[in-house]
Scaffold this motif. Structure first.
Motif, mmCIF file in Angstrom:
data_model
loop_
_atom_site.group_PDB
_atom_site.id
_atom_site.type_symbol
_atom_site.label_atom_id
_atom_site.label_comp_id
_atom_site.label_asym_id
_atom_site.label_seq_id
_atom_site.Cartn_x
_atom_site.Cartn_y
_atom_site.Cartn_z
ATOM 1 N N LEU A 107 0.679 -1.332 0.022
ATOM 2 C CA LEU A 107 -0.042 -0.069 0.139
ATOM 3 C C LEU A 107 0.850 1.252 -0.007
ATOM 4 N N LEU A 139 -1.087 12.301 5.096
ATOM 5 C CA LEU A 139 -2.255 12.097 5.673
ATOM 6 C C LEU A 139 -2.466 10.309 5.780
ATOM 7 N N LEU A 140 -2.408 10.000 4.176
ATOM 8 C CA LEU A 140 -2.794 8.563 3.920
ATOM 9 C C LEU A 140 -1.506 7.638 4.596
ATOM 10 N N VAL A 155 -2.548 7.134 7.873
ATOM 11 C CA VAL A 155 -3.476 6.102 8.167
ATOM 12 C C VAL A 155 -3.022 4.459 7.932
ATOM 13 N N LEU A 156 -2.202 4.653 6.901
ATOM 14 C CA LEU A 156 -1.447 3.305 6.545
ATOM 15 C C LEU A 156 -0.894 2.714 7.652
ATOM 16 N N ARG A 206 -1.496 2.671 10.607
ATOM 17 C CA ARG A 206 -2.447 1.994 11.492
ATOM 18 C C ARG A 206 -3.112 0.906 10.934
ATOM 19 N N LEU A 207 -3.026 0.348 9.839
ATOM 20 C CA LEU A 207 -3.738 -0.652 8.981
ATOM 21 C C LEU A 207 -2.571 -1.676 8.905
ATOM 22 N N PRO A 208 -3.306 -2.969 8.720
ATOM 23 C CA PRO A 208 -2.348 -4.146 8.371
ATOM 24 C C PRO A 208 -1.607 -4.017 7.283
ATOM 25 N N GLN A 242 -0.679 -7.468 2.348
ATOM 26 C CA GLN A 242 -2.010 -7.203 1.269
ATOM 27 C C GLN A 242 -2.015 -8.375 0.331
ATOM 28 N N LEU A 247 -13.109 9.858 14.287
ATOM 29 C CA LEU A 247 -11.852 9.478 15.027
ATOM 30 C C LEU A 247 -11.811 9.917 16.476
ATOM 31 N N SER A 263 -11.524 7.402 19.563
ATOM 32 C CA SER A 263 -11.533 6.288 19.227
ATOM 33 C C SER A 263 -10.316 5.204 19.469
ATOM 34 N N ALA A 264 -9.295 6.259 19.813
ATOM 35 C CA ALA A 264 -7.822 5.550 19.998
ATOM 36 C C ALA A 264 -8.019 4.892 21.550
ATOM 37 N N ARG A 299 -10.593 3.164 22.558
ATOM 38 C CA ARG A 299 -11.634 2.082 22.500
ATOM 39 C C ARG A 299 -10.708 0.898 22.259
ATOM 40 N N PRO A 310 -9.415 -3.962 17.191
ATOM 41 C CA PRO A 310 -10.309 -4.756 16.281
ATOM 42 C C PRO A 310 -10.699 -5.919 16.935
#
Lengths: 128, 773
Positions: free
Chosen positions: B623, B663-664, B667-668, B670-672, B675, B762, B765-766, B768, B771
């Motif tokens: 990604l 920005l992306l 975000v990335l 924080r994502l797995p 891919q 957002l 949410s941190a 919380r 997943p």
């Protein structure tokens, strides 16, 4: 020259659509970015790219010179760039939130709406 | 009081029925019956005026811009209907009060409110002069009858029948509406009076065939004519007072009313009368067979009603004065005896809890007055002298014999009338006087409310039969004249002398008596003929309904299967097809060969870089790599802007692109990271094909677009006025903040909303839990 522009726009848009069809939400967002970039370029080309001087009225004159580029598409694209950015920023926030809430970055994992089932079976689902 | 206020009075009655029932309790029926009775009386006053051949028109402007007026018309024919509606409405209200005596009071109120609302709609339909207003009331009768048929909403059968009747009559109403609109287009008016006056213009128009067919379909659905004959017997799921009202006096006769109204307009259309005769005769035959086959008390009556409606449609198809008198006479006599018989059936069924004719018998012991009323009404139905039914049947035969039709309709009429005699005999004698051992006890006896309706109607039938001239001069004559279009001298007589009609009547009675005697055998035989029943029943309706529902389910499953990818594919494919059609069929020529203008090598290289970046984004498996490639495209775009005289764009693009990548990336992170392919190989192949098609269409479109000269008027205007009007030298900036300032405000608002929405998504949410998986 216009054929080269057309080719570049077409390739960008095709790639954008291919990414848009992905099930990975980040790739969908990337597809949106590509599509909006290509669309901006399309508007730019549509305004005619004959002259290359910036559309600024030269000191001492009162109207735009004949050699200046078309200002109208530039104004439209300026708005579009900013709005496109706002859209992608919001989409990115949504991706992050969805991942945190659902635990999946694939649209095939986002089935909460479908899992509700038919509204007519709601009674049965609730009792089950 | 002017007659159009009767509609408002009925509406007021409907509004107060429910609260009134709470106070009045069991007396509700008697008190609320005053509403229709008062309307009846007020309409009765107009009898003299209308009998003189006058047509009263009342006018209120409603939607003048559309040429729609609240115009009402009272002539002999609409007065006859209005009197039937309110007169029988009075008795229905009375009867319903007694019929629901064992139910909670609010239920009486609910029922009476619906009945009175229905009466409002009926009055509106028959009194309207404006066709649009009439259509509104017409559909209101469909809606209220839907509520009345489905009154026992806890029964699946009632709901099903209610939907069936709504689909058939409501759908037919829409067809009628189309016909009305075409009339309005052709003549420029919706006033029936004017349409009538200019009927030759309408007949000469090329649309006349369509108009006739549309209006006939509207009428046939409402009056349950073949092939829409199936809904009316099913509508018997309604409580009996509603059945008596809907199926005897009023609603189902609206189709007849409409056809009769337009008979004068369409008189010159050659196939109009013939079609009515054929459809009416077909309906008569089918309904007669079904009546012999039916088991339930109400079902037999319902089938005979369908047959009667067939007779009326056939009569309208016939020409001449006699046919007009026969139509009016039959409407009156049928309303009287059929409502009475429904009341009697309701009492019998309610008292025993048994609806099948085969299980009823000997009820005369428990319900003596009802039995007498039933016999009187059925004698009128059988067409025996001295009842009004006899007179109307004589006119029916006379109308047939005086028209130059061949013998077939006459034979049909004889057969069907014989079945009517049979039905009359069966429904009056069997349940009340036969097989006295079948019913040994009843839940309740007769109450005044249950008796008033049937007795009054049945004795009305004999009184009119004995003194036909009074009603003939005052009611039937004016109605027939209005129908015929010119005054008719009516001699509504009981005794016509020894005529061919009398011979036919004898034949009818003879065959009918045989049917009564052999009813059991005929009935059993017909019940074994399943194939016949399937042919005549509502199987076609169910096929269509199931087909529509199946198509809806199928298309939902196909289009809304929960896969985002499929939704996107559908949208993209639609865009591709739409664009391709526009390119091929559009005014601009397709041209991909326009190599004018020198190639600027630097620009070509940057453009190729954007294309390469886009392709690399697709190829990149990581990604982050994809994001980098997208960034390349963005920055290359900024260079393109720069090279073409757009420094503002280039600056903005660079700033935004930088922000976007940051920005992306955030975000990335924080994502797995891993891919896998989210699509299977074949899915990717299909998507690549779709994307290639999309790109191809875009390529052709952009290339063709470049060949079209650009309209620069707006740009020139901005260039000339920017400094002089807005004192700005940077034309792009002037456009943004002056000429299109509101757009720019909207743009800023979008950014603000996106920020707020992202913050809302957002925030917190941190904290919380992570997943679920």
């Amino acid at each position: 020259m216009s054929l080269v522009y057309a080719l570049a726009i077409a390739v960008q848009m095709g790639c954008g659509v291919y990414l848009l069809l992905s099930r990975h939400v980040v790739r969908i967002v990337l597809g949106v970015v590509l599509l909006s970039a290509a669309t901006n370029l399309l508007i730019f080309v549509a305004g005619g790219l004959v002259f290359t001087a910036p559309p600024v009225i030269v000191q001492g004159t009162q109207t735009l010179g004949a050699e200046a580029a078309n200002p109208l598409p530039q104004a439209l694209i300026l708005t579009a760039i900013v709005i496109g950015f706002a859209l992608v920023a919001f989409a990115a926030a949504l991706v992050l939130k969805t991942y945190r809430a659902v635990g999946s970055v694939l649209t095939s994992g986002h089935t909460d709406a479908e899992a509700l089932g038919s509204p007519f079976d709601a009674e049965a689902t609730r009792n089950a | 009081m002017s007659f159009e206020w009767s509609i408002l009075m009925a509406l007021a009655g409907a509004a107060i029925a429910r609260p009134a029932a709470t106070y009045l309790g069991s007396r509700t029926g008697w008190v609320m019956a005053l509403v229709p009775f008062l309307i009846f009386l007020s309409l009765f006053q107009h009898l003299g005026t209308v009998a003189g051949g006058e047509t009263v028109i009342a006018h209120l402007s409603w939607v003048p811009s559309l040429g729609v007026d609240l115009a009402f018309r009272l002539d002999g024919f609409s007065l006859l209907f209005a009197l039937l509606i309110t007169g029988i409405g009075t008795l229905v209200t009375l009867y319903a009060g007694a019929y629901f005596a064992d139910k909670p009071h609010w239920e009486i109120g609910r029922f009476l409110a619906l009945i009175l609302l229905f009466m409002t709609a009926m009055l509106g339909t028959v009194l309207s002069d404006d066709l649009i207003v009439m259509f509104v009331f017409w559909e209101l009768t469909s809606l209220t009858s839907f509520m009345l048929i489905g009154f026992d909403a806890h029964k699946a059968e009632a709901r099903k029948s209610a939907i069936q009747s709504l689909l058939v009559t409501g759908g037919g109403g829409l067809v009628l509406f189309a016909g009305i609109l075409i009339i309005g287009m052709e003549l420029g008016t919706f006033s029936f009076t004017e349409v009538l006056a200019r009927s030759d213009e309408l007949v000469a128009s090329p649309w006349i065939g369509v108009v006739v067919v549309l209006i006939m379909i509207g009428a046939f659905t409402k009056s349950a004519q073949f092939p829409f004959h199936f809904w009316l017997p099913n509508a018997m799921a309604a409580p009996t007072p509603a059945s008596a009202y809907l199926h005897s006096a009023t609603m189902v006769k609206l189709g007849v009313f409409l056809l009769a109204r337009f008979d004068a307009v369409f008189a010159e259309v050659p196939a109009f009368g013939a079609t009515l005769v054929v459809i009416g005769s077909t309906t008569m035959m089918i309904a007669a067979l079904q009546a012999l086959r039916a088991e339930g008390f109400k079902a037999v009556l319902a089938q005979s009603t369908v047959a009667s409606l067939g007779i009326l449609v056939m009569l309208i198809g016939l020409q001449g004065e006699v046919a007009a008198v026969a139509t009016v006479g039959f409407i009156l006599s049928h309303a009287l005896y059929k409502a009475a018989l429904f009341f009697c059936a309701g009492t019998a069924i309610h008292a025993t809890g048994e609806a099948s004719l085969r299980k009823l018998g000997g009820l005369a012991r428990f319900l003596p007055v009802t039995a007498v009323a039933a016999v009187l009404a059925s004698l009128s139905m059988a067409g025996l002298p001295p009842f009004v039914g006899f007179i109307s049947k004589e006119y029916l035969f006379e109308a047939q014999l005086t028209n130059d039709w061949n013998i077939v309709p006459v034979a049909v009429a004889v057969a069907v009338n014989a079945v009517m005699v049979g039905v009359a005999g069966v429904v009056s004698i069997r349940p009340f006087y036969f097989k006295s051992h079948r019913v040994t006890s009843v839940k309740h006896g007769e109450t005044p409310g249950l008796l008033a309706g049937p007795l009054l109607l049945a004795s009305g039938g004999i009184l009119i039969g004995l003194f036909p001239n009074a009603i003939g001069q005052s009611l039937i004559g004016p109605a027939a004249s209005a129908l015929y279009g010119s005054p008719i001298d009516v001699s509504f007589q009981l005794w016509h002398g020894l005529t061919p009609m009398l011979v036919l009547s004898f034949a009818v009675v003879a065959i009918g008596t045989a049917i009564v005697i052999y009813w059991d055998a005929i009935h059993t035989y017909l019940r074994q003929q399943d194939g016949l029943y399937r042919l005549l029943g509502d199987r076609g309706y169910h096929r269509v309904l199931d087909g529509v529902l199946g198509a809806a389910r199928g298309s939902t499953r196909l289009l809304q299967n929960g896969d985002q990818r499929r939704y996107t594919s559908v949208v993209i494919a639609t865009v591709v097809i739409g664009l391709a059609i526009a390119l091929v069929a559009g005014p601009a020529a397709i041209s991909i060969a326009s190599p004018e203008g020198a190639l600027r090598i630097s620009l070509v290289l940057v453009l190729l870089l954007t294309a390469a970046g886009a392709l690399a984004t697709v190829k990149a498996r990581s990604l982050i790599a994809g994001l980098v490639c997208v960034g390349i495209v963005g920055f290359a775009l900024a260079v393109i802007f720069m090279l073409n005289g757009a420094p503002d764009l280039a600056l903005t693009q660079i700033a935004v692109e930088t922000l976007l990548v940051i920005l992306l990336t955030a975000v990335l992170l924080r994502l797995p990271a891993r891919q896998k392919h989210s699509r299977t190989t074949s899915e990717r192949r299909r998507d690549a094909l779709l994307a290639t098609c999309f790109g191809g269409v875009i390529f052709i479109a952009v290339a063709s677009m470049s060949a079209i000269p650009i309209d620069l008027r707006l740009s020139d205007y901005f260039g000339e006025t920017s400094y002089l009007d807005a004192y700005g030298r940077n034309v792009v900036n002037v456009i943004l903040v002056d000429y299109r300032a509101i757009d720019t405000l909207g743009e800023i608002a979008v950014v603000a909303f996106a920020t707020i929405a992202a913050w809302a998504l957002l925030r917190g949410s941190a904290a919380r839990p992570g997943p679920k998986e």
